[in-house]
Design an enzyme around this catalytic site. Structure first.
Site, PDB file in Angstrom:
ATOM      1  N   HIS A 156       0.833  -1.223   0.000  1.00  0.00           N
ATOM      2  CA  HIS A 156       0.000   0.000   0.000  1.00  0.00           C
ATOM      3  C   HIS A 156       0.867   1.272   0.000  1.00  0.00           C
ATOM      4  O   HIS A 156       0.415   2.321   0.454  1.00  0.00           O
ATOM      5  CB  HIS A 156      -0.945   0.040   1.210  1.00  0.00           C
ATOM      6  N   SER A 277      16.009  21.477 -16.909  1.00  0.00           N
ATOM      7  CA  SER A 277      14.877  22.367 -17.134  1.00  0.00           C
ATOM      8  C   SER A 277      15.365  23.626 -17.827  1.00  0.00           C
ATOM      9  O   SER A 277      16.478  24.091 -17.577  1.00  0.00           O
ATOM     10  CB  SER A 277      14.247  22.722 -15.787  1.00  0.00           C
ATOM     11  N   LYS A 283      17.413  21.682 -11.868  1.00  0.00           N
ATOM     12  CA  LYS A 283      16.671  20.469 -12.167  1.00  0.00           C
ATOM     13  C   LYS A 283      17.485  19.371 -12.856  1.00  0.00           C
ATOM     14  O   LYS A 283      18.305  19.616 -13.717  1.00  0.00           O
ATOM     15  CB  LYS A 283      15.443  20.790 -13.058  1.00  0.00           C
ATOM     16  N   GLU A 290       9.985   8.644 -16.949  1.00  0.00           N
ATOM     17  CA  GLU A 290       8.649   9.196 -17.209  1.00  0.00           C
ATOM     18  C   GLU A 290       8.172   8.844 -18.618  1.00  0.00           C
ATOM     19  O   GLU A 290       7.018   8.461 -18.828  1.00  0.00           O
ATOM     20  CB  GLU A 290       8.672  10.715 -17.042  1.00  0.00           C
TER      21      GLU A 290
END
Ligand code: ARG
Length: 457
Positions: A156, A277, A283, A290
């Site tokens: 969970h 970025s 970043k 992704e």
């Protein structure tokens, strides 16, 4: 332009019809398989005395020269000729004249296209299996290199019980092992010769399908010509195996994205596999993970396109089936790309053992071992569970208690409870087969290596 099928037509094809029906802009990728199939077909026709030796060799030479031109980018595919088959046949007739018109004897594009697809997928699938193996190999190495690292195991997404990192990552090895088995299993049903089914009913000419099968290294021939030209199950099987494999990559991606956040800092994805970025200088984003997670959606989409495409088709061949190619090509490309980049990403992944270990402190994931401790002293598990639960309710951090305080929950607690509730203790006690003890994990890794090396041999 006179169409190869133009005999019964008095009118020219409308250019919008040509645009609408053409597939060569994507099926050109099948060209070398189409030629390979045609060469085998020509050899079979000669063997069955449908072609003379001279005709056979002219056709084969012609096909080889076309192949050469395609390989060296000296061949232009013409959408007016519809598809890869017609482009090649048309070029053959142009190059070798009348005899080229004999190649399509006892053959239809309906059995030809499914032959091309089987040859293509057989080849690609072998590569995909190799890519899957390399990726598994990368997982095995990272497990071996980090064998003693401890992390909180989750259910969970909540801390459950401490486990070895190697145990967790090896779960992926077995997931990809099943993928590799599914791909290998797919190969069996791909590797069957469809040629000779012709349009749908077979042929009245004296061909030998077994001979062609042998030439093209197929293990056998299809049994029913109608099924043969109607069937795209072998593509669907591959697309579903690919979808499952992408789902596995996507779950791994999700974990790596999470684990590389500032909150976790459990792993460090190598800079070579991250991007930055355009506005935020600090970043370092896990874009590969992704994108892999994102591309899983399009691979599922490809499976659903083809399932939906096929669901209402009457037997046998229907032109709808031309729409099978782009989803298949896209899936093959996407899967190969994801598997190969992931092998490299995993190989260069750094594990932050300290952070993993730190996150266990005060997390109460010792509670199951506390219950087991009481079970070993004769308390029924349900009661032990309850007692341990009461301790957790009083404080999540075991180090907050003295023995005297613990004895208020059960007289059976002794000093050794503080060792028993240490993560290392719990881990090494879990020595049931397939469990998280370092003995079991090492055994699992060894088994995986043996199995893996035997199957790759
Ligand atoms: N381009 C077609 C396909 O991909 C090849 C078979 C065409 N057959 C036909 N009878 N029009 O399915």
């Amino acid at each position: 332009m006179q169409k190869l099928w133009g005999g019964r037509f008095a009118k020219q094809t409308d250019s919008s019809t040509e645009d609408f029906t053409a597939s060569v802009q994507f099926d050109y990728r099948l060209a070398s398989y189409d030629i390979q199939g045609s060469i085998a077909h020509a050899r079979m026709l000669k063997k069955c005395e449908i072609l003379t030796e001279r005709e056979e060799s002219l056709i084969i030479e012609g096909l080889n020269s076309i192949h050469q031109d395609i390989q060296t980018n000296n061949f232009s595919f013409d959408p007016q000729l519809e598809d890869v088959h017609m482009n090649i046949e048309h070029a053959l007739i142009q190059r070798i004249g009348e005899v080229g018109k004999k190649l399509h004897t006892a053959r239809s594009r309906n059995d030809q296209i499914t032959l091309d697809m089987r040859l293509y997928l057989r080849q690609e699938l072998k590569q995909i299996i190799t890519f899957t193996s390399s990726f598994q190999s990368a997982i095995l190495s990272i497990a071996e290199r980090n064998i003693e690292i401890i992390m909180p195991g989750h259910t969970h997404l909540q801390h459950a019980e401490p486990v070895l990192f190697a145990h967790h990552i090896m779960a992926y090895f077995w997931m990809f092992e099943r993928d590799r088995q599914r791909f290998t299993d797919c190969l069996e049903r791909i590797n069957i010769l469809p040629l000779g089914a012709c349009a749908l009913a077979g042929t009245s000419l004296p061909i030998s399908r077994e001979y062609t099968a042998n030439l093209l290294d197929f293990s056998r021939i299809t049994e029913n010509s109608i099924d043969t030209v109607s069937d795209r199950d072998y593509i669907l099987e591959f697309l579903s195996a690919a979808s499952i494999c992408m789902m596995h990559l996507s779950r791994l991606s999700e974990e790596l994205i999470l684990w590389s956040t500032h909150e976790y800092r459990w792993v460090d994805i190598d800079e070579a596999f991250c991007t930055g970025s355009s506005i935020m200088p600090q970043k370092k984003n896990p874009d590969i993970c992704e994108l892999t997670r994102g591309k899983t959606g399009r691979v599922y989409g490809n499976l659903f396109s083809l399932l939906t495409l096929m669901k209402s088709l009457p037997l046998s061949y229907n032109r709808d089936m031309q729409e099978d190619k782009e989803p298949l090509f896209d899936t093959v490309d996407t899967l190969k790309q994801c598997l190969s980049i992931y092998s490299r990403l995993i190989t260069s992944l750094k594990i932050n053992a300290e952070r993993m270990r730190l996150s266990i402190i005060g997390d109460s994931s010792w509670a199951t071992e506390m219950a087991n401790y009481l079970v070993r002293k004769g308390i029924p598990f349900r009661d032990a569970h309850h007692i341990s639960g009461r301790v957790v309710a009083a404080n999540l951090d075991i180090s907050a208690f003295t023995l005297k305080e613990l004895k208020r929950f059960s007289e059976l607690f002794e000093d050794d409870i503080f060792d028993v509730t240490k993560p290392e203790y719990g881990i090494n006690q879990k020595n049931s087969s397939g469990g998280t003890s370092s003995e079991q994990v090492k055994k699992q890794i060894k088994e995986a290596r043996n199995l893996f090396e035997a199957s790759c041999r």
